[in-house]
Each structure stands twice: as C-alpha cells, then as structure tokens.
Design an enzyme around this catalytic site. Structure first.
Site, short mmCIF file in Angstrom:
data_model
loop_
_atom_site.label_atom_id
_atom_site.label_comp_id
_atom_site.label_asym_id
_atom_site.label_seq_id
_atom_site.Cartn_x
_atom_site.Cartn_y
_atom_site.Cartn_z
N ARG A 46 23.54 -0.21 -27.41
CA ARG A 46 25.13 -0.14 -27.31
C ARG A 46 25.49 0.23 -25.85
NH1 ARG A 46 27.17 3.50 -32.26
NH2 ARG A 46 27.01 2.01 -33.94
N VAL A 49 23.00 -2.09 -20.58
CA VAL A 49 21.63 -2.77 -20.22
C VAL A 49 21.33 -3.21 -21.82
CG1 VAL A 49 19.43 -2.50 -19.81
CG2 VAL A 49 21.12 -1.76 -18.45
N GLY A 50 21.25 -2.41 -22.54
CA GLY A 50 20.89 -2.66 -24.08
C GLY A 50 21.70 -3.89 -24.88
N SER A 141 15.40 1.94 -12.37
CA SER A 141 16.53 1.88 -11.50
C SER A 141 16.03 1.76 -10.15
CB SER A 141 17.29 3.01 -11.77
OG SER A 141 18.39 3.00 -10.71
N SER A 142 16.74 1.09 -9.27
CA SER A 142 16.04 0.93 -7.79
C SER A 142 16.14 2.43 -7.28
CB SER A 142 17.05 -0.05 -7.09
OG SER A 142 18.62 0.55 -7.19
N CYS A 143 16.76 3.48 -7.72
CA CYS A 143 17.02 4.80 -7.11
C CYS A 143 15.65 5.31 -7.24
CB CYS A 143 17.80 5.76 -7.89
SG CYS A 143 17.36 6.21 -9.58
N TYR A 170 17.28 12.37 -11.91
CA TYR A 170 17.31 10.95 -12.51
C TYR A 170 16.10 10.08 -12.20
CZ TYR A 170 18.53 6.21 -14.42
OH TYR A 170 18.53 5.00 -15.25
N LYS A 174 12.30 8.63 -14.30
CA LYS A 174 12.19 7.11 -14.14
C LYS A 174 10.96 6.83 -13.36
CE LYS A 174 15.52 5.62 -16.48
NZ LYS A 174 15.37 5.00 -17.64
N THR A 198 18.43 -3.67 -9.90
CA THR A 198 19.30 -3.28 -8.83
C THR A 198 20.60 -2.68 -9.90
OG1 THR A 198 20.28 -3.80 -6.71
CG2 THR A 198 20.23 -5.54 -8.40
N HIS A 213 29.34 3.98 -12.66
CA HIS A 213 28.81 3.63 -11.27
C HIS A 213 29.98 2.97 -10.58
CE1 HIS A 213 24.83 3.96 -13.63
NE2 HIS A 213 24.44 4.39 -12.61
#
Length: 358
Positions: A46, A49-50, A141-143, A170, A174, A198, A213
C-alpha cells in the site's frame, strides 16, 4: 555452463546448519526468472514503493500476487510472519515494507525507525530462507551511504564513512538488511539482491508535512500557497543541497528487471564473496532543492516568491548515485523529472478531490 564459486547450501535444515564455504554453484540448478504464474509476495503493497511494484507486476502479466495489509499481518511479529510464509509459500519476495519518513520524522522518532525496520526485514528475510524462496529483492535507500561520500556514489562506498545524523537509525537498519541478504547468500546459498533506490516520488506518496519526503512536501506547500493566493511560500533549509529523484513507476520497472535477470547476470551479483549483493537504482542526474521547488511552482502555476528558512536542517549536501552497474545490466529510466512532477501533482490533486465531501 559457467561455474561461480559461492557458499552453497547443501540442505535447508534450519538456522545454524554448517555449510561448506567456497563450494561451486551449478548454474543449471540456479532459479530461473519469474514465470507469469509465480507466487510473488509484495510486502508493503500500500506504500509508495509497494503500490508501484504491484501495478508494474500486474501490467506485466503477473497474476498470482500475495499481499497483506498491516491490519492483516504485523510484519514486526515474528510468529505471525512465520505462519504467513508457512501457509502461503511464496516463491519470490519483494521486501518493500518499511517505516519511512523525512527529516522531521527521523529526528522525532529515531527509536521507532530502527526498531521497526530491523524487525520487519529480519522476520521476512529469515522466513524467506525457511520457505526456500527462489529470489528476494530487498528495497533500501540511498541514505545508507556516508554523508560526504564522493559523488556520484558507487556501491563500494558503503560503510566507508560517517552517516548523515538526521536519518542514521533508518540508514543503519537498511545497512543491516543488506548485510543479512549477503550473509544468507554466503552461508545458505540463498538468492537475495538489495536494490538501493534514490529519492522516490509518485502515486501513493505521503503528503503529511510531519513525515513526508521532499517532493510531496514541496508539492503540498506550494499547491496550498497557490490555492490560498499567497505571495510567497517558505521552505526548509537553504535550497542548495542537490538531490536525485526517480519516478516510482520507473523504480518498479527496475526492480522487476533485476528479479528477472538471466542467471549469468544475477549470480555474480548475488554470490560475490568480495562485496554485498547491492545495486543502485536511479537516473544518474540531480538538481538543487531550489531548482526542484522552482520546477514544482511552475507545474502548479504558483507565481509567488520562494523563501528559505535557513535555520532548518539541510541534510546531506549532495546525494547522487552512480547507476553504471544497473545501466551496464541493460536498464534505464523512462520518465523525466518534469513529466514525473506533472504526474505526481495530478495524483495529489486527485487524492485531495477524493477526500472532499459530496
């Protein structure tokens, strides 16, 4: 058929079973790309991304998708996740479920971000192994990369320097997910990849200013300023940080592309002994936050001034991914930033109108 030297699981008796290192993986026994009737579990279906993954899978003819809402399955509950995998027996897993948010949410709820993300991904990766899932794609995630990593950021820069403090919990969660994928591949011969997108935006985005975001936050702030006839709108930070953005549907296409890689391309990434099974997913271009805000104002039709509150944090100065690994594999995005912003603004307006009474 070419042989790859990897740690291969001889039997799946359970966690802790000894496995001989440096065995050879016969490519003839390597799991093939996903057939249309494959049982595919999309966690977090939901979310931004998903939901993009579900739409893309359905558009490409996949008809046997397994999905559960949070009310139906608490992914932080290990026992519940174990029962779910034992019952549904998915063949492929897209691990897109996560607790996500922007700078404010990460700064306000750091314990929640690390605790919930570690639990979710740990439960799913373990049960994917137990259920003998053929391929798993972990979405990160790119973080995860150091705050001051050289630009553009290569996959090899992981763990090469300090993280950005505003989303460190976070990011560490990851990173742990990437390490789990690599560790399970090496010890148990699983076939797990980690895709690091990204900054994403698109349909299903979160427009709550407390935990959204940058793009959805800017769209909402600028759209509301336009609707209310304001002469200016104040945005966080200096406007100088540079960010790369990818439309969510492009991200989903990249994920499907990675899961369907031919064995001879999938195996060297998943079963490297020298580096984690990590692939950056992006467009390879960035813009400043000021340039982004100006573009959104143009899309929205806002003609007022853009002011910046420099007392607010900027986050990482620049974050541009090196996407050459993905490009060499044969994938590139198709949605430009301008067109993607037009689509995102349209989705925002549609969502707002749907909530209006009558």
């Amino acid at each position: 058929m070419e042989q790859f030297r990897v740690c291969q699981l001889a039997s799946r008796g359970g966690i802790g079973d000894p496995v001989a290192a440096d065995q050879e993986l016969d490519m003839d026994s390597f799991p093939q790309a996903m057939p249309p009737d494959a049982r595919i579990y999309v966690s977090g279906h939901r979310g931004l991304v998903g939901s993009a993954l579900v739409r893309t899978l359905q558009a490409n003819g996949y008809r046997n998708l397994i999905m559960r809402s949070h009310a139906e399955l608490d992914l932080a509950d290990g026992s519940a996740v174990a029962r779910f995998f034992a019952s549904e027996r998915p063949e492929y897993v897209l691990l897109a479920a996560a607790k996500v948010g922007g700078i404010l949410a990460n700064s306000t709820y750091p314990a929640d971000f690390i605790r919930e993300n570690l639990a979710i991904q740990g439960n799913i990766i373990q049960q994917a192994y137990t259920a003998d899932v053929k391929r798993l794609l972990f979405l990160g995630s790119s973080c995860i990369y150091p705050r001051l990593a050289p630009q553009p950021i290569k996959e090899e820069y992981l763990l090469s320097g300090p993280l950005e403090t505003t989303n460190r919990p976070y990011a560490i969660a990851k990173i742990a997910g990437i390490e789990m994928c690599w560790s399970y591949n090496r010890q148990y011969g699983t076939h797990y990849l980690a895709a690091m997108p990204t900054n994403l935006y698109g349909p299903g985005d979160n427009y709550d200013l407390n935990n959204s975001h940058v793009i959805p936050a800017l769209i909402r702030k600028i759209a509301e300023a336009h609707e209310q006839g304001h002469s200016s709108v104040t945005l966080w930070g200096t406007g100088t940080p540079r960010r790369e953005f990818l439309y969510s549907e492009d991200m989903a296409e990249a994920c499907l592309f990675l899961l369907n890689l031919p064995d001879e391309q999938f195996a060297p990434i998943a079963h490297s002994q020298q580096e984690p099974p990590l692939v950056n997913v992006g467009c390879g271009e960035d813009v400043s936050i000021r340039e982004l805000a100006t573009m959104i104002a143009d899309v929205v039709g806002f003609e007022g001034a853009l002011a910046f509150d420099t007392s607010k944090p900027d986050g990482t100065p620049r974050k541009l991914l090196d996407v050459s690994r993905l490009t060499r594999l044969g994938w590139k995005p198709s949605v430009s930033l301008r067109h993607g912003l037009e689509l995102a603004y349209g989705a925002f307006r549609h969502e707002r109108e749907a909530l209006l009474p009558g």
